[in-house]
Structure formats: structure tokens, C-alpha cells
Design a protein around this motif. Structure first.
Motif, PDB file in Angstrom:
ATOM      1  N   PHE A 129       0.837  -1.198   0.000  1.00 55.45           N
ATOM      2  CA  PHE A 129       0.000   0.000   0.000  1.00 55.45           C
ATOM      3  C   PHE A 129       0.872   1.248   0.000  1.00 55.45           C
ATOM      4  N   PRO A 130       0.403   2.325  -0.652  1.00 62.34           N
ATOM      5  CA  PRO A 130       1.189   3.571  -0.640  1.00 62.34           C
ATOM      6  C   PRO A 130       1.299   4.174   0.754  1.00 62.34           C
ATOM      7  N   GLN A 131       0.348   3.893   1.636  1.00 64.37           N
ATOM      8  CA  GLN A 131       0.408   4.372   3.024  1.00 64.37           C
ATOM      9  C   GLN A 131       0.388   3.169   3.962  1.00 64.37           C
ATOM     10  N   ILE A 132       1.309   3.121   4.897  1.00 64.60           N
ATOM     11  CA  ILE A 132       1.413   1.960   5.784  1.00 64.60           C
ATOM     12  C   ILE A 132       0.174   1.807   6.670  1.00 64.60           C
ATOM     13  N   THR A 133      -0.489   2.915   6.970  1.00 70.76           N
ATOM     14  CA  THR A 133      -1.708   2.836   7.784  1.00 70.76           C
ATOM     15  C   THR A 133      -2.745   1.930   7.133  1.00 70.76           C
ATOM     16  N   GLU A 134      -2.810   1.966   5.811  1.00 67.86           N
ATOM     17  CA  GLU A 134      -3.741   1.079   5.096  1.00 67.86           C
ATOM     18  C   GLU A 134      -3.373  -0.388   5.307  1.00 67.86           C
ATOM     19  N   ALA A 135      -2.091  -0.669   5.333  1.00 64.94           N
ATOM     20  CA  ALA A 135      -1.641  -2.046   5.569  1.00 64.94           C
ATOM     21  C   ALA A 135      -2.079  -2.498   6.961  1.00 64.94           C
ATOM     22  N   TYR A 136      -1.858  -1.649   7.965  1.00 68.40           N
ATOM     23  CA  TYR A 136      -2.268  -1.994   9.337  1.00 68.40           C
ATOM     24  C   TYR A 136      -3.781  -2.188   9.408  1.00 68.40           C
ATOM     25  N   GLN A 137      -4.531  -1.289   8.766  1.00 69.34           N
ATOM     26  CA  GLN A 137      -5.990  -1.384   8.806  1.00 69.34           C
ATOM     27  C   GLN A 137      -6.485  -2.670   8.146  1.00 69.34           C
ATOM     28  N   ASN A 138      -5.823  -3.073   7.069  1.00 68.91           N
ATOM     29  CA  ASN A 138      -6.207  -4.316   6.400  1.00 68.91           C
ATOM     30  C   ASN A 138      -6.013  -5.527   7.298  1.00 68.91           C
ATOM     31  N   VAL A 139      -4.972  -5.516   8.080  1.00 68.67           N
ATOM     32  CA  VAL A 139      -4.732  -6.627   9.021  1.00 68.67           C
ATOM     33  C   VAL A 139      -5.760  -6.575  10.148  1.00 68.67           C
ATOM     34  N   ILE A 140      -5.979  -5.398  10.694  1.00 63.86           N
ATOM     35  CA  ILE A 140      -6.934  -5.248  11.798  1.00 63.86           C
ATOM     36  C   ILE A 140      -8.329  -5.683  11.358  1.00 63.86           C
ATOM     37  N   GLN A 141      -8.686  -5.374  10.112  1.00 60.77           N
ATOM     38  CA  GLN A 141     -10.018  -5.725   9.611  1.00 60.77           C
ATOM     39  C   GLN A 141     -10.092  -7.112   8.988  1.00 60.77           C
ATOM     40  N   GLY A 142      -8.976  -7.855   9.037  1.00 54.74           N
ATOM     41  CA  GLY A 142      -8.990  -9.240   8.582  1.00 54.74           C
ATOM     42  C   GLY A 142      -8.900  -9.429   7.074  1.00 54.74           C
ATOM     43  N   ARG A 143      -8.568  -8.385   6.342  1.00 57.83           N
ATOM     44  CA  ARG A 143      -8.438  -8.544   4.887  1.00 57.83           C
ATOM     45  C   ARG A 143      -7.036  -8.993   4.478  1.00 57.83           C
ATOM     46  N   ALA A 144      -6.060  -8.809   5.345  1.00 51.96           N
ATOM     47  CA  ALA A 144      -4.713  -9.353   5.127  1.00 51.96           C
ATOM     48  C   ALA A 144      -4.350 -10.145   6.372  1.00 51.96           C
ATOM     49  N   ASP A 145      -3.486 -11.169   6.204  1.00 55.05           N
ATOM     50  CA  ASP A 145      -3.186 -12.044   7.342  1.00 55.05           C
ATOM     51  C   ASP A 145      -2.166 -11.445   8.304  1.00 55.05           C
ATOM     52  N   ALA A 146      -1.232 -10.701   7.753  1.00 53.58           N
ATOM     53  CA  ALA A 146      -0.154 -10.164   8.600  1.00 53.58           C
ATOM     54  C   ALA A 146       0.425  -8.927   7.935  1.00 53.58           C
ATOM     55  N   VAL A 147       1.242  -8.225   8.666  1.00 57.61           N
ATOM     56  CA  VAL A 147       1.992  -7.102   8.114  1.00 57.61           C
ATOM     57  C   VAL A 147       3.451  -7.308   8.494  1.00 57.61           C
ATOM     58  N   ILE A 148       4.369  -6.920   7.618  1.00 63.10           N
ATOM     59  CA  ILE A 148       5.789  -6.856   7.986  1.00 63.10           C
ATOM     60  C   ILE A 148       6.232  -5.426   7.733  1.00 63.10           C
ATOM     61  N   TYR A 149       6.874  -4.842   8.744  1.00 62.76           N
ATOM     62  CA  TYR A 149       7.354  -3.470   8.601  1.00 62.76           C
ATOM     63  C   TYR A 149       8.387  -3.185   9.677  1.00 62.76           C
ATOM     64  N   ASP A 150       8.921  -1.955   9.646  1.00 66.39           N
ATOM     65  CA  ASP A 150       9.981  -1.571  10.584  1.00 66.39           C
ATOM     66  C   ASP A 150       9.465  -1.538  12.032  1.00 66.39           C
ATOM     67  N   ILE A 151      10.236  -2.147  12.919  1.00 65.61           N
ATOM     68  CA  ILE A 151       9.862  -2.287  14.337  1.00 65.61           C
ATOM     69  C   ILE A 151       9.399  -0.975  14.997  1.00 65.61           C
ATOM     70  N   PRO A 152      10.169   0.109  14.879  1.00 67.12           N
ATOM     71  CA  PRO A 152       9.730   1.312  15.619  1.00 67.12           C
ATOM     72  C   PRO A 152       8.380   1.813  15.145  1.00 67.12           C
ATOM     73  N   ASN A 153       8.088   1.672  13.850  1.00 65.75           N
ATOM     74  CA  ASN A 153       6.806   2.136  13.313  1.00 65.75           C
ATOM     75  C   ASN A 153       5.669   1.231  13.752  1.00 65.75           C
ATOM     76  N   VAL A 154       5.878  -0.079  13.694  1.00 60.69           N
ATOM     77  CA  VAL A 154       4.838  -1.033  14.118  1.00 60.69           C
ATOM     78  C   VAL A 154       4.528  -0.825  15.597  1.00 60.69           C
ATOM     79  N   GLN A 155       5.580  -0.715  16.385  1.00 62.53           N
ATOM     80  CA  GLN A 155       5.380  -0.572  17.831  1.00 62.53           C
ATOM     81  C   GLN A 155       4.674   0.727  18.182  1.00 62.53           C
ATOM     82  N   TYR A 156       5.068   1.801  17.513  1.00 69.40           N
ATOM     83  CA  TYR A 156       4.447   3.090  17.805  1.00 69.40           C
ATOM     84  C   TYR A 156       2.977   3.053  17.408  1.00 69.40           C
TER      85      TYR A 156
END
Ligand code: ARG
Length: 230
Positions: free
Chosen positions: A144-171
């Protein structure tokens, strides 16, 4: 582009992002661009004696725009990679990160990176994670062009997981995504962030020297504490 009127400080355009917490993002109340990278780059410019103007854009555009010399400086939590070094010069590393897997908080099926075979794994377009997913997981990257969309897709069950940089995921997991996302397993890679410059730019050494000073005089440590609280 630099302005070189005699007696005036030079001014440079710094390409950055506006949605990469806590490195660069828009303050909810003021709408201002804030974050660790923003403070660090401002301190470097002060130390080195030049002016800067930030220009926010999608991450992909920063990598391309520095490569083509369209912008003078790029700071965006950008990992120093051999591939990028073909088109970009980097400062010394200024932050140690790594990639991590995150899933829905109540997911008990995916417990490590080995469980991603055949799964849909969300991330951001043009990131080191996109390459990692394709080359190392057996999963299908969905970028996704914006990482927030990737997180939202996982939260809403449309994607199984996300991989991204630790400080951003944690924050994100501890702020906007509160309670809905959890990281699993150990860091998958080490990622060293560098400030980006067009190939051959003389600014690289100037900025590097200022960065070294800030690392030695405690300024870097203060900014680190401010944004990462350690
Ligand atoms: N460190 C990763 C990379 O270089 C992700 C960086 C994302 N940064 C951003 N401002 N969106 O690919």
C-alpha cells in the motif's frame, strides 16, 4: 535547489514523508510536520549552518527523487541498502531498526514468520519489507502507498499479517492501533537508517560531520529520548 546569493545561508529542499510515526508525521492538533527525523534534520542544518525546507511525499517518490537529483536531501527512515546505494549516497547510519511481523491481536494461528507461507502479507510500496516478503516468506506481498492502510487491512482481517519496521509497528500498535495489533517473533533483519543525498552531493560530508557533532554533544541523545523515551 540551493540558492547561493552572497552572504545568505544556502537553503535546501528535504524530501520526507508525512505518515511514518514517530519519524515524520502530522501533529494531530497543529497539523505540523513533526518527528524524530524532522528534529534531527533541523538540528543538523542548524549545526552545519544552512536552511532547509521540508517537502512531504510518498516514500517511493523520495527514493526516486533523490536518485534523480530532484531533491537535495531525503530523510524518511530510509534503510541503507546496496541496491539503493547504486543511485543514492547515504550519511553514516543514524538509527538501528529491523523488520518485524505483526498480526491481529487475537490471531493464534500465525506465531512466527514461518507461518506466513501462502498468506497475504501487507506492507508499504517500495519498502525493504516488500522485498523481504517476496524473497523470504512464501507469502504474497500486498503493498500500500500508506502503511496505515496495511495496518488497517490486518486489523479488519483482509490481510493475514503485516511486515514493517519495528519502531513504526510498535508506535502504531501502542497509539492509533491500540490493542488491535500484536508483534510476533524476533526481528527479521537489521535495518540501518541513513540520510539520502543525490550521488556525488557535497552536502553528504557536511551533514555527516554535523551529525557526528550532535552524536557527541548529547543533542542526538536528547532527541532519541524525546521520541523513543529511552
Ligand atoms: N526502512 C524501510 C525502508 O527503507 C521503510 C521506510 C519507510 N519510511 C517512510 N517514511 N515511509 O524501506
Amino acid at each position: 535547489e540551493a540558492t547561493t546569493d552572497e552572504g545568505e545561508r544556502e537553503s535546501y529542499v528535504v524530501a520526507t514523508d508525512n505518515a511514518y510515526v514517530p519519524f515524520e508525521f502530522l501533529d494531530e492538533e497543529t497539523g505540523e510536520l513533526v518527528g524524530f527525523d524532522i528534529d534531527l534534520m533541523t538540528a543538523i542544518a542548524d549545526e552545519a549552518g544552512f536552511d532547509i525546507e521540508f517537502e512531504a511525499m510518498e516514500f517511493d517518490g523520495i527514493v526516486a527523487g533523490i536518485g534523480s537529483g530532484r531533491f537535495d536531501i531525503g530523510i524518511a527512515g530510509m534503510t541503507i541498502t546496496e541496491e539503493r546505494k547504486e543511485n543514492i549516497d547515504f550519511s553514516q547510519p543514524y538509527y538501528e531498526a529491523g523488520l518485524i511481523v505483526a498480526v491481529q491481536a487475537d490471531n493464534d494461528e500465525i506465531n512466527s514468520v514461518d507461518d506466513l507461507d501462502g498468506k497475504t502479507v501487507a506492507t508499504r510500496t517500495g519498502s525493504t519489507s516488500e522485498t523481504y516478503i517476496r524473497e523470504n516468506t512464501g507469502g504474497t506481498p500486498e503493498a500500500f502507498p500508506q502503511i496505515t492502510e496495511a495496518y488497517q487491512n490486518v486489523i479488519q482481517g483482509r490481510a493475514d499479517a503485516v511486515i514493517y519496521d519495528i519502531p513504526n509497528v510498535q508506535y502504531y500498535a501502542s497509539t492509533e492501533g491500540g490493542g488491535q495489533l500484536k508483534t510476533i517473533g524476533e526481528p527479521l533483519t537489521g535495518e540501518e537508517y541513513g540520510i539520502a543525498f543525490p550521488k556525488g552531493s557535497e552536502l553528504r560530508d557536511i551533514a555527516d560531520e554535523a551529525l557526528t557533532t550532535l552524536m557527541e554533544d548529547g543533542t542526538y541523545a536528547d532527541l532519541y529520548e524525546k521520541w523513543f523515551g529511552e
